[in-house]
Design a protein around this motif. Structure first.
Motif, mmCIF file in Angstrom:
data_model
loop_
_atom_site.group_PDB
_atom_site.id
_atom_site.type_symbol
_atom_site.label_atom_id
_atom_site.label_comp_id
_atom_site.label_asym_id
_atom_site.label_seq_id
_atom_site.Cartn_x
_atom_site.Cartn_y
_atom_site.Cartn_z
ATOM 1 N N LEU A 174 0.841 -1.192 0.000
ATOM 2 C CA LEU A 174 0.000 0.000 0.000
ATOM 3 C C LEU A 174 0.878 1.244 0.000
ATOM 4 C CD1 LEU A 174 -2.466 -0.878 2.942
ATOM 5 C CD2 LEU A 174 -2.889 -1.244 0.515
ATOM 6 N N ASN A 178 -3.701 5.113 -0.053
ATOM 7 C CA ASN A 178 -4.706 4.070 0.140
ATOM 8 C C ASN A 178 -5.361 4.131 1.518
ATOM 9 O OD1 ASN A 178 -2.443 2.090 -1.665
ATOM 10 N ND2 ASN A 178 -4.506 2.557 -2.410
ATOM 11 N N LEU A 202 -9.105 1.641 4.956
ATOM 12 C CA LEU A 202 -8.492 1.665 3.629
ATOM 13 C C LEU A 202 -9.531 1.917 2.547
ATOM 14 C CD1 LEU A 202 -6.228 -1.510 4.030
ATOM 15 C CD2 LEU A 202 -5.667 0.863 4.593
ATOM 16 N N ASP A 203 -9.049 2.429 1.399
ATOM 17 C CA ASP A 203 -9.953 2.611 0.270
ATOM 18 C C ASP A 203 -10.184 1.264 -0.422
ATOM 19 O OD1 ASP A 203 -7.662 2.089 -1.193
ATOM 20 O OD2 ASP A 203 -7.455 4.120 -1.977
ATOM 21 N N GLU A 205 -9.244 -0.019 -3.387
ATOM 22 C CA GLU A 205 -8.049 -0.659 -3.937
ATOM 23 C C GLU A 205 -7.162 -1.191 -2.826
ATOM 24 O OE1 GLU A 205 -4.019 0.465 -6.528
ATOM 25 O OE2 GLU A 205 -5.505 1.998 -6.037
ATOM 26 N N GLY A 206 -6.977 -0.364 -1.774
ATOM 27 C CA GLY A 206 -6.139 -0.776 -0.659
ATOM 28 C C GLY A 206 -6.699 -1.978 0.070
ATOM 29 N N ARG A 209 -5.809 -5.123 -2.027
ATOM 30 C CA ARG A 209 -4.381 -5.448 -2.004
ATOM 31 C C ARG A 209 -3.936 -5.885 -0.613
ATOM 32 N NH1 ARG A 209 -1.286 -0.588 -4.911
ATOM 33 N NH2 ARG A 209 0.477 -1.916 -4.312
#
Length: 760
Positions: A174, A178, A202-203, A205-206, A209
């Protein structure tokens, strides 16, 4: 036996009555002494404070940059390429959210194309802020092993590869961008002990991942290092897969350590890496006289209100004046106790709440006079007056409190500060008006002040047919608003903005001038600022003196080349400042598009919630619709005044509009409460009921407007130029609010009632 019994009974009754009177007098004296002790206690706290920390002291109230100054820090973007405007705007917005932890009045804005200024009021140690805030740099979450199974860092956090290499091989899980939120907290572990943690959100995408990385790391209880600005800040062990986008970092020994880590992660979530360019402690933006003049204006305005209340309402007026003294002391105490920051918009919130405190008393006293005119005793009139006034007071205050709470939650910057002081004032004013004033009034009565001449009676006045004149009022209002729209169109066509927007909205020029001597702020206000105003053509000149130096920062509207040359010439010819001691930079607006969006959203949400509340309380949507129409009318009329007078539209404009919104809705509710009452008890025609309701509340509407107007007028008469620019449109708004409540609100409701079918 009969004569003896009758005589004996009369004797017993007389003794009982005398005993009751004695007890009531004793209770009244105790009540008044308690009020005096409360005033003395809060007065002592406000003057001296409580304990070593001087809790509650007026001197300890946090003042905003406009009133007291604070810390100013300038960061510059790091990198060979110039940052994009989008990245700069994103950085400014995120930093604004970060620094509001210090104060709701903290400001963040761009300087030039690659610099960010942070101004935090009420602080005097720039180094401490820098240490706690951290240097905005790059933040990475890095896997312990790379895809080939090789270790990326040792037990001390030393990296075996460069960041670019780690990004290339996928070891960076990250980045700071993120992380949506990072905050410190405390939990109880399995052993029952307190454990300090940092919670991360976290967002999208984060989340994805991080779920993949932690699922793999959890198999061997491996670590994921948090690496910030070249140094490891935490190397937590992954005990379980984290798939929901919420993570906890444990192991911090103290809450301070957890807060420091949370702050580091937050500041590392910026798109740009920044480095400190300079930091200063700066003085108040409004000048040295702003506070003293505002305090003097407030004291004189308050004294005039006390004289007015006593002259018009006699004993009830005296009781309310005592309660108002307690109100002011409690508000000042709470400003310090709750760590609020007071600014010019905050003062607007207090002025509005003072008006509402007076209003609650005026509503009640008008009701008491009506009860006396109906032939009731003074005691019964007091009791019934408070009962009948209760619904109007509660509805008026609750609707304004709804607006304050929404603005406080959604709003940012000065809007949040305004909302906090307004909410505080509303709560305290309701307590003092409904309980303290009533207690004092009943105590006066118990002590023997019972002649109804000291309480007054409502008089019969010639009824004004407001409903019959409704078309005239609507035409007048429409014409005024139309003039405002035309004026804004003409202004825009002439190449000027529709409204005279200030540097808070448009940005401007910040000029650092290092004088040959340490000039006092009063001398700068008296001698330097007028010369700058001649160049800029407006009074919106903000002055900040850098503590411990001869440097002064002047913020003005954007200056063109010719104006900058004129500025330099004046500094050199009039004050002997060499050209190399004058540095000018373009600065962005302090009210960003995101802040404007939040303000508009807050106003919309507040209006909708007020509409729903009025609908719920009055069981008729048309009451709420009429209130909102009047509210919009008042805002448009004030905007018309801004357009015609070309008064600078800055951060105080927002506070002015919000004050008018609160004032307007409260005044309208009082009239609608009387309409509602008549609908339930009267069989007269609708137009007669509406006219009676408006006429019966007319004195209240006029007197409340007058007392609030007095407070603001004193600010205008005694205030510095920037305060005058705030007070003048507020005075127009008060007049407009009174007009719309009296002349438009009930007439619009009458039209809707006659034309639109109710939907309950």
């Amino acid at each position: 036996m009969r004569d003896y019994d009758e005589s004996g009974n009369r004797t017993i009754i007389t003794r009982v009555l005398k005993g009751n009177k004695t007890m009531k007098k004793r209770n009244a004296i105790i009540a008044l002494v308690a009020v005096v002790l409360l005033i003395a206690g809060f007065g002592y706290s406000v003057w001296y404070g409580i304990g070593v920390d001087q809790v509650g002291s007026a001197r300890g109230i946090h003042l905003g940059l406009d009133l007291a100054g604070g810390v100013s820090i300038t960061y510059q973007a790091v990198g060979e390429e110039a940052p994009s405007a989008e990245d700069m705007d994103d950085t400014v917005y995120k930093l604004q959210q970060r620094v509001e932890g210090y104060s709701t009045e903290a400001l963040v804005y761009k300087e030039g194309s690659d610099r960010v200024n942070i101004e935090i009021p009420g602080l005097s140690d720039a180094n401490a802020v820098l240490e706690e805030l951290g240097r905005p740099g790059s933040l990475y979450f890095i896997n312990h092993v790379d895809p080939d199974g090789n270790s990326n860092y040792d037990n001390f956090g030393n990296l075996s590869k460069s960041i670019d290499e780690l990004i290339a091989d996928g070891s960076v899980v990250l980045t700071g961008s993120n992380v949506v939120e990072s905050r410190a907290g405390a939990i109880k572990n399995d052993m029952g002990s307190t454990e300090y943690i940092v919670e991360l959100t976290l967002d999208e995408e984060g989340t994805k991942r991080f779920a993949e990385a932690t699922t793999e790391a959890a198999k061997t209880q491996d670590t994921i290092m948090i690496y910030y600005d070249g140094q490891p800040v935490s190397i937590p062990v992954v005990k379980t897969a984290i798939t929901g986008g919420m993570a906890q970092i444990s192991g911090q020994r103290t809450i301070e350590e957890a807060e420091q880590l949370a702050s580091t992660i937050r500041i590392g979530g910026l798109k740009l890496e920044l480095e400190e360019l300079r930091s200063n402690v700066v003085g108040a933006q409004l000048g040295s006289e702003a506070i003293s003049r505002s305090l003097k204006a407030g004291a004189i305005g308050f004294a005039l209100i006390v004289v007015f209340m006593c002259a018009v309402y006699f004993i009830p007026g005296a009781a309310s004046s005592i309660a108002l003294i307690l109100y002011c002391l409690v508000v000042m105490f709470c400003l310090n106790f709750f760590d609020m920051t007071l600014t010019l918009p905050g003062i607007a919130g207090i002025v509005l709440s003072v008006g509402m405190a007076v209003d609650a008393n005026v509503i009640t006293f008008a009701r008491i006079r009506e009860e006396l005119a109906a032939g009731k005793s003074v005691r019964s009139a007091i009791d019934d007056g408070y009962k009948k006034a209760l619904s109007a007071i509660i509805d008026g205050n609750v609707t304004t409190l709804i607006a304050a709470l929404v603005l406080g939650i959604i709003g940012t910057g000065s809007i949040k500060g305004f909302a906090q002081t307004l909410a505080l004032g509303i709560v305290v004013s309701m307590i003092t008006a409904l309980f303290v004033t009533k207690l004092i009034l009943k105590s006066f009565y118990a002590l023997g002040i019972r002649d109804e001449k000291w309480y007054g009676k409502s008089r019969e006045y010639k009824q004004i047919d407001f409903v019959a004149k409704k078309n005239v009022f609507i035409i007048i209002s429409s014409a005024i608003i139309a003039v405002g729209i035309i004026a804004m169109i003409i202004n825009a066509a002439l190449g000027r903005h529709a409204l005279n927007l200030s540097l808070e909205f448009l940005g401007g020029t910040s000029t650092n001038v290092t004088f040959n001597e340490d000039m006092a702020l009063a001398d700068i206000d008296a001698n330097v600022v007028p010369e700058i105003e001649k160049i800029t053509g407006d009074a919106n000149v903000q002055v900040q003196k850098v503590t411990g130096s001869n440097e002064v920062i002047f913020k003005t509207r954007a200056l063109n080349v010719a104006e900058r040359e004129s500025f330099n010439d004046v500094m050199e010819s009039s004050f002997g400042v060499p050209a190399d001691k004058i540095v000018a930079e373009t600065i962005s607006s302090t009210i960003s598009s995101e802040m404007s969006r939040d303000a508009i959203l807050a106003l919309i949400v507040a209006t909708v919630l007020m509409l729903i509340y009025i609908w719920f309380r009055f069981k008729d949507l048309r009451f709420g619709a009429s209130s909102v129409i009047c509210l919009i009318h008042d805002v448009l009329v004030v905007v018309t005044f801004y357009a015609l007078a070309r008064i600078t539209v800055g951060s105080t404009f927002v506070a002015c509009i919000l004050t008018i919104v609160g004032y307007s809705i409260n005044a309208t509710i009082v009239i609608f409460d009387r309409v509602r009452e008549k609908l339930a008890s009267s069989k007269e025609s609708l137009d007669v009921m509406v006219n009676e309701a408006v006429n019966q509340t007319l004195s209240r509407s006029l007197f409340t407007s007058l007392t609030t107007f007095i407070m603001v007028a004193m600010l205008y008469i005694l205030g510095v130029s920037s305060v005058k620019e705030f007070a003048l449109p507020l005075m127009i708004g008060i007049i407009c609010g009174a007009y719309s409540s009296i002349c438009l609100a009930s007439s619009i409701w009458y039209i809707l009632r006659s034309k639109v079918r109710a939907k309950n």
